[in-house]
Design an enzyme around this catalytic site. Structure first.
Site, PDB file in Angstrom:
ATOM      1  N   ASN A 156       3.447   3.622  -2.415  1.00 27.20           N
ATOM      2  CA  ASN A 156       3.371   2.874  -1.211  1.00 27.20           C
ATOM      3  C   ASN A 156       4.213   2.455  -0.583  1.00 27.20           C
ATOM      4  OD1 ASN A 156       3.251  -0.078   0.364  1.00 27.20           O
ATOM      5  ND2 ASN A 156       1.088  -0.263  -0.127  1.00 27.20           N
TER       6      ASN A 156
ATOM      7  N   ASP B 108       4.853   1.244   2.903  1.00 25.24           N
ATOM      8  CA  ASP B 108       5.038  -0.111   3.572  1.00 25.24           C
ATOM      9  C   ASP B 108       6.753  -1.246   3.347  1.00 25.24           C
ATOM     10  OD1 ASP B 108       2.597   0.074   3.852  1.00 25.24           O
ATOM     11  OD2 ASP B 108       2.082  -1.600   3.235  1.00 25.24           O
ATOM     12  N   HIS B 109       7.005  -0.620   2.764  1.00 25.81           N
ATOM     13  CA  HIS B 109       8.646  -2.002   2.734  1.00 25.81           C
ATOM     14  C   HIS B 109      10.446  -0.540   3.176  1.00 25.81           C
ATOM     15  CE1 HIS B 109       6.257  -5.022   1.583  1.00 25.81           C
ATOM     16  NE2 HIS B 109       5.778  -4.226   0.259  1.00 25.81           N
TER      17      HIS B 109
ATOM     18  N   HIS C  90      -0.275   0.183   4.546  1.00 24.64           N
ATOM     19  CA  HIS C  90      -0.878  -0.763   4.918  1.00 24.64           C
ATOM     20  C   HIS C  90      -0.967  -1.084   6.207  1.00 24.64           C
ATOM     21  CE1 HIS C  90      -2.416  -5.173   3.613  1.00 24.64           C
ATOM     22  NE2 HIS C  90      -3.251  -4.389   4.953  1.00 24.64           N
TER      23      HIS C  90
ATOM     24  N   ARG D 178      -1.061  -3.667   8.904  1.00 22.63           N
ATOM     25  CA  ARG D 178      -1.485  -5.040   8.213  1.00 22.63           C
ATOM     26  C   ARG D 178      -2.179  -5.570  10.495  1.00 22.63           C
ATOM     27  NH1 ARG D 178      -0.408  -8.142   3.525  1.00 22.63           N
ATOM     28  NH2 ARG D 178      -1.488 -10.107   4.892  1.00 22.63           N
TER      29      ARG D 178
ATOM     30  N   ARG E 120       3.534  -6.627  10.801  1.00 23.15           N
ATOM     31  CA  ARG E 120       5.027  -6.512   9.543  1.00 23.15           C
ATOM     32  C   ARG E 120       5.595  -5.512   9.416  1.00 23.15           C
ATOM     33  NH1 ARG E 120       3.156 -10.562   4.964  1.00 23.15           N
ATOM     34  NH2 ARG E 120       1.833 -11.589   6.688  1.00 23.15           N
ATOM     35  N   HIS E 121       4.476  -4.559   9.301  1.00 25.24           N
ATOM     36  CA  HIS E 121       5.723  -3.298   8.529  1.00 25.24           C
ATOM     37  C   HIS E 121       5.516  -2.100   9.082  1.00 25.24           C
ATOM     38  CE1 HIS E 121       1.846  -3.799   5.692  1.00 25.24           C
ATOM     39  NE2 HIS E 121       2.882  -4.676   4.928  1.00 25.24           N
TER      40      HIS E 121
ATOM     41  N   GLU F 248      -4.593   1.622   4.138  1.00 25.44           N
ATOM     42  CA  GLU F 248      -5.170  -0.253   3.678  1.00 25.44           C
ATOM     43  C   GLU F 248      -5.405  -0.763   4.875  1.00 25.44           C
ATOM     44  OE1 GLU F 248      -2.025  -1.846   0.982  1.00 25.44           O
ATOM     45  OE2 GLU F 248      -2.080  -0.849  -0.754  1.00 25.44           O
TER      46      GLU F 248
ATOM     47  N   THR G  81      -0.780  -9.085  -0.468  1.00 21.07           N
ATOM     48  CA  THR G  81      -1.875  -9.096  -0.726  1.00 21.07           C
ATOM     49  C   THR G  81      -2.180 -10.043  -1.847  1.00 21.07           C
ATOM     50  OG1 THR G  81      -2.026  -6.993   0.491  1.00 21.07           O
ATOM     51  CG2 THR G  81      -4.440  -7.790  -0.881  1.00 21.07           C
TER      52      THR G  81
ATOM     53  N   GLU H 141     -10.133  -0.152  -7.005  1.00 24.60           N
ATOM     54  CA  GLU H 141      -8.500  -0.836  -7.201  1.00 24.60           C
ATOM     55  C   GLU H 141      -8.650  -1.930  -7.936  1.00 24.60           C
ATOM     56  OE1 GLU H 141      -5.389   0.975  -4.427  1.00 24.60           O
ATOM     57  OE2 GLU H 141      -4.179  -1.091  -5.481  1.00 24.60           O
TER      58      GLU H 141
ATOM     59  N   HIS I  27      -0.973  -3.041  -7.706  1.00 27.18           N
ATOM     60  CA  HIS I  27       0.464  -4.915  -7.255  1.00 27.18           C
ATOM     61  C   HIS I  27       1.013  -4.736  -8.203  1.00 27.18           C
ATOM     62  CE1 HIS I  27       0.704  -7.900  -4.982  1.00 27.18           C
ATOM     63  NE2 HIS I  27       0.197  -7.392  -3.657  1.00 27.18           N
TER      64      HIS I  27
HETATM   65  N1  PXP Z   1      -2.168  -1.846  -3.833  1.00 32.56           N
HETATM   66  C1  PXP Z   1      -2.770  -2.616  -2.991  1.00 32.56           C
HETATM   67  C2  PXP Z   1      -3.988  -2.351  -2.434  1.00 32.56           C
HETATM   68  C3  PXP Z   1      -1.977  -3.420  -2.307  1.00 32.56           C
HETATM   69  O1  PXP Z   1      -2.432  -4.040  -1.539  1.00 32.56           O
HETATM   70  C4  PXP Z   1      -0.684  -3.443  -2.194  1.00 32.56           C
HETATM   71  C5  PXP Z   1       0.820  -4.098  -1.778  1.00 32.56           C
HETATM   72  O2  PXP Z   1       0.295  -3.878  -0.228  1.00 32.56           O
HETATM   73  C6  PXP Z   1      -0.687  -1.843  -3.701  1.00 32.56           C
HETATM   74  C7  PXP Z   1      -1.369  -1.264  -3.862  1.00 32.56           C
HETATM   75  C8  PXP Z   1       1.005  -1.793  -3.858  1.00 32.56           C
HETATM   76  O3  PXP Z   1       1.686  -3.341  -4.804  1.00 32.56           O
HETATM   77  P1  PXP Z   1       2.892  -3.557  -4.619  1.00 32.56           P
HETATM   78  O4  PXP Z   1       4.341  -2.991  -3.172  1.00 32.56           O
HETATM   79  O5  PXP Z   1       3.620  -4.648  -5.063  1.00 32.56           O
HETATM   80  O6  PXP Z   1       3.493  -2.206  -5.849  1.00 32.56           O
END
Ligand code: PXP
Length: 250
Positions: free
Chosen positions: A11, A13-14, A47, A49, A53-54, A74, A105, A155, A198
Site C-alpha cells: 500500500n 498511500d503514505h 486508496h 479517498r 488526503r493522500h 481501495e 480505515t 479482505e 491493516h
Molecule cells: N487493506 C485495506 C483495505 C486498507 O484500507 C489499508 C489501509 O489503507 C491497508 C490494507 C493497509 O493498512 P496499513 O497501512 O495499516 O498496513
C-alpha cells in the site's frame, strides 16, 4: 507443512501523505510502485479517498505506467468512486468504509447491515471485469453475506488483532486470531479468496500469514515507516521474508 506462497500487496498511500505535506511532487508514489516490483512485492494497493488526503486522481495512471504489478484500488461505495474505477479499470477494487474524520480505515465494511447499498457496487464492478474484494471484519456472518453478494474476494481486517498484540492482551489477541482463522476457513470453504490487511508489522504478521487460506496480505503504513530507516526495497524484502517464513520452508 509448507503452504502456498502468499502475495504481498504494497500500500503506497503514505508516500503520497509525505508528498502532500509540502504540496509538491516529491516523494512520488509512482516511484515507490516501481521500486516495489524490484523488491518483490506482488501488487500495488492505493486508496483514493473522497478527501484526496493522500493518493490523488493523477496518481492512478502514473502508478500504472511505473509498474507492471496488478493494481488494487481501495474505494468507498460512492458513485464518484465507481465512475473513477470503471474508467480506470484496475485489476481489483476493494470496497472499504470511509469516514472523513477517521485517521485510517477504522473497521470493516458492515456488508450485513449495508447489503442493499454494497451489492450493486459489487455487481457493477464485476460486470466491468474488475475483481471485487470487500474489506470486512473477520466474522463468519460478514463473510457469508459477502459470498452471497457475489464477491470473489474478501479482505479480513487485522487491525483489532494488531492492537491487542501491542496492548499486551494475550488472550484477546489469541481470540481475535481465532476469529481471523475461522472467518478465513469459512470463506475459503465457500470459494471466496481470502486476503488480510491493516496495521500489520514485522512482529504481528507471522501468525496472520500462517493462516493457510490467506492468499494475499496488503500492508502499507509500517513498511513505509521502516523504509525511512532502511529504504523501501529492504523494508519490502524483510516483510516478504516474514511472510515466507510463516508459510513454511520452500
Ligand atoms: N487493506 C485495506 C483495505 C486498507 O484500507 C489499508 C489501509 O489503507 C491497508 C490494507 C493497509 O493498512 P496499513 O497501512 O495499516 O498496513
Amino acid at each position: 507443512m509448507t503452504l502456498v506462497r502468499a502475495r504481498l500487496g504494497l500500500n503506497i498511500d503514505h508516500v503520497a501523505t509525505i508528498r502532500n505535506a509540502r504540496g509538491g511532487a516529491h516523494p512520488d508514489p509512482a516511484k515507490a510502485a516501481a521500486l516495489a516490483q524490484a523488491a518483490g512485492a506482488d501488487g500495488i494497493t492505493l486508496h483514493l479517498r473522497e478527501d484526496r488526503r493522500h493518493i490523488r486522481d493523477h496518481d492512478l495512471e502514473a502508478v500504472r505506467r511505473a509498474s507492471k504489478l496488478p493494481i488494487n484500488l481501495e474505494m468507498a461505495t460512492t458513485e464518484e468512486m465507481l465512475a473513477i474505477a470503471l474508467g480506470f479499470r484496475p485489476h481489483a477494487a476493494c470496497l472499504v468504509p470511509e469516514k472523513r474524520e477517521e485517521r485510517t480505515t477504522e473497521g470493516g465494511l458492515d456488508v450485513a447491515r449495508l447489503h442493499d447499498q454494497v451489492e450493486p457496487f459489487v455487481q457493477r464492478l464485476r460486470d466491468a471485469g474488475i475483481r471485487v474484494s470487500l474489506f470486512i471484519e473477520p466474522s463468519k456472518v460478514q463473510v457469508a453475506v459477502a459470498e452471497a453478494m457475489g464477491a470473489p474476494v474478501v479482505e479480513l481486517h487485522t487491525g483489532k488483532y494488531v492492537e491487542l498484540v501491542f496492548a499486551g492482551d494475550k488472550s484477546g489477541a489469541a481470540a481475535e486470531l481465532k476469529r481471523l482463522q475461522e472467518a478465513a476457513e469459512h470463506g475459503h470453504a465457500k470459494g471466496v479468496e481470502i486476503h488480510v490487511g491493516h496495521g500489520l508489522t514485522y512482529n504481528t504478521v507471522r501468525p496472520v500469514a500462517a493462516i493457510p487460506e490467506v492468499r494475499e496480505l496488503n500492508i502499507g503504513h509500517f513498511i513505509m515507516g521502516e523504509a525511512l530507516f532502511v529504504g523501501l526495497e529492504a523494508a519490502v524484502k524483510r516483510m516478504r521474508q516474514e511472510i515466507d517464513i510463516a508459510r513454511g520452508p520452500a
